[in-house]
Design a protein around this motif. Structure first.
Motif, PDB file in Angstrom:
ATOM      1  N   LYS A   7      77.403 138.293 116.658  1.00 45.03           N
ATOM      2  CA  LYS A   7      78.259 139.153 117.326  1.00 45.03           C
ATOM      3  C   LYS A   7      77.565 140.373 117.846  1.00 45.03           C
ATOM      4  CE  LYS A   7      82.491 138.347 114.756  1.00 45.03           C
ATOM      5  NZ  LYS A   7      83.637 139.120 113.785  1.00 45.03           N
ATOM      6  N   CYS A   8      76.611 141.104 117.027  1.00 44.27           N
ATOM      7  CA  CYS A   8      75.673 142.038 117.290  1.00 44.27           C
ATOM      8  C   CYS A   8      75.062 141.691 118.875  1.00 44.27           C
ATOM      9  CB  CYS A   8      74.830 142.350 116.345  1.00 44.27           C
ATOM     10  SG  CYS A   8      73.999 144.055 116.460  1.00 44.27           S
ATOM     11  N   ALA A   9      74.392 140.748 118.648  1.00 44.55           N
ATOM     12  CA  ALA A   9      73.693 140.434 120.211  1.00 44.55           C
ATOM     13  C   ALA A   9      74.570 139.939 121.295  1.00 44.55           C
ATOM     14  CB  ALA A   9      72.795 138.980 119.826  1.00 44.55           C
ATOM     15  N   ASN A  10      75.740 139.540 121.109  1.00 39.81           N
ATOM     16  CA  ASN A  10      76.535 139.547 122.052  1.00 39.81           C
ATOM     17  C   ASN A  10      77.368 140.561 122.506  1.00 39.81           C
ATOM     18  OD1 ASN A  10      76.536 136.620 122.045  1.00 39.81           O
ATOM     19  ND2 ASN A  10      77.957 136.167 120.597  1.00 39.81           N
ATOM     20  N   ALA A  32      83.554 148.526 117.069  1.00 42.58           N
ATOM     21  CA  ALA A  32      83.306 147.723 118.191  1.00 42.58           C
ATOM     22  C   ALA A  32      83.271 146.437 117.742  1.00 42.58           C
ATOM     23  CB  ALA A  32      81.886 148.331 118.552  1.00 42.58           C
ATOM     24  N   LEU A  33      82.948 145.944 116.661  1.00 41.35           N
ATOM     25  CA  LEU A  33      82.838 144.463 116.123  1.00 41.35           C
ATOM     26  C   LEU A  33      84.284 144.215 115.449  1.00 41.35           C
ATOM     27  CD1 LEU A  33      79.247 144.240 115.000  1.00 41.35           C
ATOM     28  CD2 LEU A  33      80.227 143.621 117.175  1.00 41.35           C
ATOM     29  N   SER A  34      84.785 143.237 115.906  1.00 40.10           N
ATOM     30  CA  SER A  34      86.152 142.825 115.382  1.00 40.10           C
ATOM     31  C   SER A  34      85.777 142.144 114.069  1.00 40.10           C
ATOM     32  CB  SER A  34      86.969 141.888 116.067  1.00 40.10           C
ATOM     33  OG  SER A  34      86.327 140.852 116.574  1.00 40.10           O
ATOM     34  N   GLY A  35      86.562 142.539 112.999  1.00 37.29           N
ATOM     35  CA  GLY A  35      86.504 141.746 111.671  1.00 37.29           C
ATOM     36  C   GLY A  35      85.565 142.572 110.662  1.00 37.29           C
ATOM     37  N   CYS A  36      84.913 143.673 111.296  1.00 34.74           N
ATOM     38  CA  CYS A  36      83.661 144.381 110.392  1.00 34.74           C
ATOM     39  C   CYS A  36      84.361 145.977 110.332  1.00 34.74           C
ATOM     40  CB  CYS A  36      82.415 144.305 111.278  1.00 34.74           C
ATOM     41  SG  CYS A  36      81.947 142.671 111.634  1.00 34.74           S
ATOM     42  N   ASN A  37      83.991 146.215 109.081  1.00 39.30           N
ATOM     43  CA  ASN A  37      84.233 147.734 108.750  1.00 39.30           C
ATOM     44  C   ASN A  37      83.025 148.539 108.909  1.00 39.30           C
ATOM     45  OD1 ASN A  37      86.978 147.184 107.756  1.00 39.30           O
ATOM     46  ND2 ASN A  37      85.917 146.344 105.908  1.00 39.30           N
ATOM     47  N   GLY A  38      83.222 149.164 110.172  1.00 31.85           N
ATOM     48  CA  GLY A  38      82.025 149.910 110.646  1.00 31.85           C
ATOM     49  C   GLY A  38      82.084 151.331 110.082  1.00 31.85           C
ATOM     50  N   GLN A  39      80.915 151.955 110.095  1.00 32.79           N
ATOM     51  CA  GLN A  39      80.837 153.247 109.526  1.00 32.79           C
ATOM     52  C   GLN A  39      79.513 154.082 110.422  1.00 32.79           C
ATOM     53  OE1 GLN A  39      80.141 151.955 105.524  1.00 32.79           O
ATOM     54  NE2 GLN A  39      77.556 152.150 105.893  1.00 32.79           N
TER      55      GLN A  39
END
Length: 263
Positions: free
Chosen positions: A176-179, A214-221
């Motif tokens: 996901k990060c690379a895409n 920015a990434l769906s399904g991930c709890n960013g901080q």
């Protein structure tokens, strides 16, 4: 006859199976040597941006090339000369170790990995005459078969390295990060963390804390910078994105009524 056959079977050479990296390291812009795959990158970009683009093979924590011995130097010379031209300049992973020390001191330069750790090789890389100079990044050129320094904002080609020893399973987050990487989003995947900078987006601190989605399904901080290595990572992605003034990270006072600024 049976005895002769037994001898032939005993001395018949064994053929080692190719590794995944070795099998996939094919094409005129790449070479497999030792236990690493070396891949040329183009078009010419800044050093900061080049550090984020060594993603040809996920799972290997690709980094700019480490010229750690004469064999790597020979591979870099053959590859760059064959694919580009003799006087091409390609960025390496060589950077100053201490920004407060003299840039002209050869002992103040080391090769950085993607996670911000640095190694100083026993092999003395072939510095050009009067180098290192007072600029803060290093490139290799096959025409003189040497390394020289240049400011990080110059646009050069670059040479990535992928090491067998760094292989890890490719996770959903890494993919996901690379895409996510694009002209307007800059990412760097390190130690199971995806760092994301969107240079066109500015927010106050409170809004920024809840905007890491920015990434769906991930709890960013907001990024946690707890070590010098993590500081190097944060600065690498910030610089690549062209954010020259400041970027918010996830550190704040634990007690707003305290007069201690270090709390």
């Amino acid at each position: 006859m049976l005895f002769s056959l037994a001898i032939l079977l005993f001395i018949f050479p064994t053929v080692a199976a190719l590794t995944d990296l070795q099998a996939n390291c094919t094409g005129p812009d790449r070479r497999y040597n030792g236990t690493s795959c070396y891949v040329l990158g183009e078009p010419g970009i800044t050093h900061s941006a080049a550090k984020l683009l060594c993603n040809h093979y996920l799972g290997y924590s690709g980094h700019l090339v480490h010229i750690r011995n004469a064999a790597v130097q020979a591979t870099a010379r053959e590859l760059t000369t064959t694919y580009f031209f003799a006087n091409v300049r390609v960025y390496t992973g060589l950077e100053p170790i201490n920004s407060s020390a003299a840039l002209t001191d050869k002992n103040n330069w080391g090769y950085y990995y993607r996670n911000g750790t640095v190694v100083v090789p026993a092999y003395q890389q072939p510095w050009a005459a009067a180098h290192p100079s007072t600029t803060n990044r290093a490139y290799y050129t096959p025409s003189g078969d040497y390394i020289a320094t240049q400011a990080e904002n110059y646009a050069y080609y670059f040479l990535c390295e992928y090491e067998e020893a760094l292989k890890q399973p490719v996770t959903d987050l890494e993919e996901k990060c690379a895409n996510l990487t694009s002209a307007s989003v800059f990412t760097l995947f390190v130690n199971d963390v995806c760092y994301v900078v969107q240079p066109a987006v500015t927010k106050n601190y409170n809004d920024a804390k809840v905007a890491c989605n920015a990434l769906s399904g991930c709890n960013g901080q907001l990024a946690h910078v707890r070590t010098m290595s993590e500081l190097w990572i944060a600065d690498a992605v910030r610089s690549a994105a062209g954010v020259n003034l400041m970027a918010r990270i996830g550190i704040e006072q634990t007690n707003l009524s305290s007069t201690d600024p270090n709390n």
